[in-house]
Design a protein around this motif. Structure first.
Motif, PDB file in Angstrom:
ATOM      1  N   GLU A  77      40.533  24.609   3.928  1.00 43.70           N
ATOM      2  CA  GLU A  77      39.879  23.303   3.934  1.00 43.70           C
ATOM      3  C   GLU A  77      38.516  23.331   4.623  1.00 43.70           C
ATOM      4  O   GLU A  77      37.601  22.581   4.262  1.00 43.70           O
ATOM      5  CB  GLU A  77      40.788  22.252   4.576  1.00 43.70           C
ATOM      6  CG  GLU A  77      41.044  22.401   6.059  1.00 43.70           C
ATOM      7  CD  GLU A  77      42.196  23.333   6.398  1.00 43.70           C
ATOM      8  OE1 GLU A  77      42.779  23.186   7.484  1.00 43.70           O
ATOM      9  OE2 GLU A  77      42.513  24.226   5.570  1.00 43.70           O
ATOM     10  N   LEU A 114      36.127  24.766   2.072  1.00 39.89           N
ATOM     11  CA  LEU A 114      35.944  23.785   1.004  1.00 39.89           C
ATOM     12  C   LEU A 114      34.985  22.682   1.434  1.00 39.89           C
ATOM     13  O   LEU A 114      34.124  22.243   0.655  1.00 39.89           O
ATOM     14  CB  LEU A 114      37.298  23.192   0.604  1.00 39.89           C
ATOM     15  CG  LEU A 114      38.283  24.149  -0.081  1.00 39.89           C
ATOM     16  CD1 LEU A 114      39.635  23.479  -0.264  1.00 39.89           C
ATOM     17  CD2 LEU A 114      37.738  24.623  -1.427  1.00 39.89           C
ATOM     18  N   PHE A 154      33.327  20.964  -1.858  1.00 43.81           N
ATOM     19  CA  PHE A 154      34.368  20.700  -2.854  1.00 43.81           C
ATOM     20  C   PHE A 154      35.003  19.336  -2.575  1.00 43.81           C
ATOM     21  O   PHE A 154      36.153  19.231  -2.141  1.00 43.81           O
ATOM     22  CB  PHE A 154      35.430  21.809  -2.819  1.00 43.81           C
ATOM     23  CG  PHE A 154      34.977  23.117  -3.418  1.00 43.81           C
ATOM     24  CD1 PHE A 154      35.178  23.388  -4.757  1.00 43.81           C
ATOM     25  CD2 PHE A 154      34.343  24.069  -2.631  1.00 43.81           C
ATOM     26  CE1 PHE A 154      34.763  24.593  -5.314  1.00 43.81           C
ATOM     27  CE2 PHE A 154      33.921  25.284  -3.175  1.00 43.81           C
ATOM     28  CZ  PHE A 154      34.136  25.546  -4.519  1.00 43.81           C
ATOM     29  N   CYS A 206      43.210  25.261  -8.383  1.00 45.93           N
ATOM     30  CA  CYS A 206      42.798  24.078  -7.615  1.00 45.93           C
ATOM     31  C   CYS A 206      44.050  23.448  -6.995  1.00 45.93           C
ATOM     32  O   CYS A 206      44.737  22.652  -7.638  1.00 45.93           O
ATOM     33  CB  CYS A 206      42.087  23.091  -8.521  1.00 45.93           C
ATOM     34  SG  CYS A 206      40.772  23.842  -9.517  1.00 45.93           S
TER      35      CYS A 206
END
Length: 506
Positions: free
Chosen positions: A222, A225, A230, A316
Motif C-alpha cells: 500500500e 501504491l 494507484f 489488482c
C-alpha cells in the motif's frame, strides 16, 4: 498455501489387457436411432453384446451420463465405464465432446486410482483433448476437509489411441498437463476462503506458485501504491483492515516475438462496500478475484510451455469492505492514469482497480492487452452462467473468440455502443464509475476503455475485456470436466490466444 493434484498420463495403441488400470472407459453417443457404442478395444463378441444391450440397460449416450458395469476379464479392468458424448453428427464427435466425456467419467470415478480411457481418438488433437478433460475432471478442492472426508482423485490415466506412436503426441500430452495444472490452480485460488486468501496472502501464493519458472514477481504494497498514484486500487481497499496489493508478474524470454499484457480483477472478497450487497449476494463473493487468478496462472502456463512472448500480468488485489475508512458515494479518486473518477456506487469497485491495472499495463506499450474480470451481474443477465463476454477492439475480440472456440470455452462478442459514454459523465470529475444501467456489462466496458493507453505511434493499444462473472463460479451441479464452485474459466482461452498470436507473427 495449497498443493494441486496432478495426473500422470501414458498412451498405448494396443495390448490394453496388459494395462493395470482399475477402470476402463468407453464412449456411447446419441445416434439418430438410439444409443451407439463408439469405437473401442473390447473383444468383438463382448462389444456386440454390449451394443445390443444399451437400451435395455437404460444407457442413452447423453453428455454427463456415466454408468459402471462389471469389468471384462480378458481386459483386466475391474470396472467397465460407459461415458456419454452426447449427440453424434455423422457418427462423429468433436474434440470438446471428447474432452467433456473424459472429464465427466474421471470426475465421477473419484476413489479409483487408475483409469484407462478408450474413446475414439484417431488424431493427436483428439487424444490431447481426452487427456486435458481427464486432468480437469480429476480436480477436487479438499484443503479444509478432514483427511478422511474426501475420495482420492484419479492419479493415473492411460489413453488408448492409435496415435500413441505419433511423435507429436508426447508434447501434446505435456501441453494438456500444463494447461490442466494452470486451470486447477486457478480453481484452488478461487475456492480458497476469504479468511485465508486476501491481498497479502494472494501475493504470497503467487510467489510460491511461480517458483521454478522463469518469471519475476513484484509485489507493490500500500505504501508503494500510494507513492506511485494507484488511486483506484487504494480507494477500493481503504475500507479493509487488509490493505491492497498490486502484483506484477513478468515472463520475458530473450527470443520473444511479441509483447502482451494481461490484467486481472482480484477482489478477494466483495461486500459491496458502503453500497452494501444483499446478504444472499455475498455468499459467492470469494470468487471476485477469479480474473486475477486466471491471468496469473495463464502466464505461468505460457512460461512453462516456453512460448516466445514477453508477457506481463497485473493482479489488482483488494478487499472491498464497509468501515469508517471506506470510500463513500460521491468521493472522487485520482487514478494511476491521472484521470479522476466520482464514485457513485462502491459496489462498482472492480472497474476502479482494473482502471489502474490497465493504465499501468499501457505505460509499458504492449502490442495488445487482455483484461479478465468477474465484473458485472449484467453479464449473467445477458449471457447466463456458462457463456462469457468479450468486448473491445474488434480484431482482438475476434481473436479471443477464435481462441476460446479452439480451447473449448464459451465466449461471445458484445458491442460497446458509443451512446453509453455520456452516461458516465460526472459534474465534478472526469467520469463517474457507473452509468446507464440497462446493458450494464457494456457500460462497464466503456468505462474501462477510458484507461487503455496509447501506443508509441499514438494509436490506441489493441485491447479486449473478458467479463467472466457467471462462468467463473458454478453454483449448480458439476458437469463434464467442470466441478462445483470455481471453474478456472479463461485460462485455456488466454493460452490459446497467445499461441494464435505467435502463429500470426511468424
Amino acid at each position: 498455501m495449497f498443493k494441486n493434484h496432478e495426473v500422470t498420463f501414458r498412451a498405448i495403441a494396443k495390448d490394453l489387457k496388459k494395462d493395470n488400470s482399475q477402470a476402463l472407459v468407453v464412449g456411447v453417443g446419441q445416434g439418430a436411432d438410439g444409443p451407439v457404442l463408439l469405437d473401442n478395444p473390447l473383444p468383438v463378441k463382448a462389444a456386440n453384446a454390449l451394443a445390443a444391450s444399451l437400451q435395455v440397460l437404460g444407457v442413452t449416450g447423453a453428455a454427463d451420463e456415466v454408468r459402471r458395469l462389471p469389468g471384462i476379464p480378458e481386459l483386466g479392468a475391474q470396472v467397465l465405464v460407459l461415458t456419454g458424448v452426447g449427440k453424434l453428427t455423422d457418427n462423429q464427435t468433436s474434440e470438446e465432446a471428447l474432452r467433456r466425456a473424459a472429464g465427466s467419467a474421471v470426475r465421477q470415478l473419484a476413489g479409483v486410482s487408475s483409469v484407462a480411457v478408450a474413446l475414439p481418438t484417431t488424431t493427436v488433437g483428439q487424444a490431447a483433448a481426452v487427456a486435458e478433460g481427464a486432468a480437469l475432471g480429476a480436480y477436487s478442492y479438499t484443503g479444509h476437509r478432514a483427511a478422511d472426508a474426501a475420495k482420492t482423485d484419479v492419479g493415473t490415466v492411460t489413453i488408448f489411441t492409435p496415435a500413441a506412436e505419433d511423435p507429436a503426441l508426447a508434447p501434446a500430452l505435456e501441453r494438456a498437463s500444463i494447461i490442466a495444472k494452470a486451470v486447477n490452480a486457478t480453481r484452488s485460488l478461487v475456492n480458497e476462503p476469504p479468511s485465508h486468501l486476501y491481498p497479502e496472502t494472494f501475493a504470497e501464493a503467487a510467489k510460491d506458485l511461480a517458483k521454478g519458472l522463469p518469471v519475476k514477481v513484484t509485489v507493490m504494497d500500500e505504501k508503494r501504491l500510494e507513492r506511485e498514484g494507484f488511486g483506484g486500487i487504494l480507494g477500493v481497499g481503504q475500507g479493509s483492515s487488509r490493505p491492497p496489493r498490486m502484483v506484477k508478474v513478468e515472463y520475458a524470454p530473450t527470443r520473444a516475438k511479441v509483447k502482451l499484457a494481461f490484467v486481472g480483477k482480484g477482489i478477494t472478497f466483495d461486500s459491496g462496500g458502503i453500497s452494501l450487497k444483499p446478504a444472499g449476494s455475498m455468499m459467492t463473493m470469494k470468487c471476485d478475484m477469479a480474473g486475477a487468478a486466471a491471468v496469473f496462472n495463464a502466464l505461468l502456463a505460457v512460461a512453462e510451455l516456453g512460448l516466445p512472448v514477453k508477457l506481463t500480468a497485473w493482479l489488482c488485489l483488494a478487499e472491498n469492505m464497509p468501515s469508517a475508512t471506506a470510500i463513500r458515494p460521491s468521493d472522487v479518486l485520482t487514478m494511476f492514469s491521472g484521470k479522476t473518477v466520482e464514485v457513485l456506487n462502491t459496489d462498482a469497485e472492480g472497474r476502479l482497480v482494473m482502471a489502474d491495472g490497465l493504465a499501468a499495463a499501457s505505460a509499458e506499450y504492449p502490442d495488445a492487452i487482455l483484461d479478465v474480470a468477474t465484473l458485472t451481474g449484467a453479464q449473467v443477465v445477458a449471457l447466463g452462467n456458462r457463456v462469457s463476454a468479450v468486448m473491445g477492439d474488434d480484431g482482438v475480440s475476434a481473436a479471443v473468440k477464435a481462441a476460446a472456440d479452439r480451447a473449448g470455452e464459451l465466449f461471445w462478442p458484445m458491442p460497446m455502443p458509443e451512446e453509453l459514454r455520456p452516461s458516465l459523465d460526472s459534474p465534478v470529475a472526469d467520469l463517474a464509475n457507473i452509468g446507464e444501467k440497462m446493458g450494464g456489462m457494456m457500460t462497464a466496458a466503456v468505462f474501462l476503455n477510458e484507461f487503455v493507453g496509447k501506443a508509441k505511434d499514438g494509436s490506441t493499444i489493441p485491447w479486449a475485456h473478458l467479463d467472466i462473472a457467471g462462468p467463473a463460479f458454478n453454483e449448480g451441479s458439476p458437469f463434464g470436466y467442470t466441478p462445483k464452485q470455481a471453474t478456472g474459466i479463461a485460462v485455456r482461452t488466454l493460452v490459446a490466444y497467445v499461441e494464435d498470436v505467435l502463429v500470426r507473427t511468424v
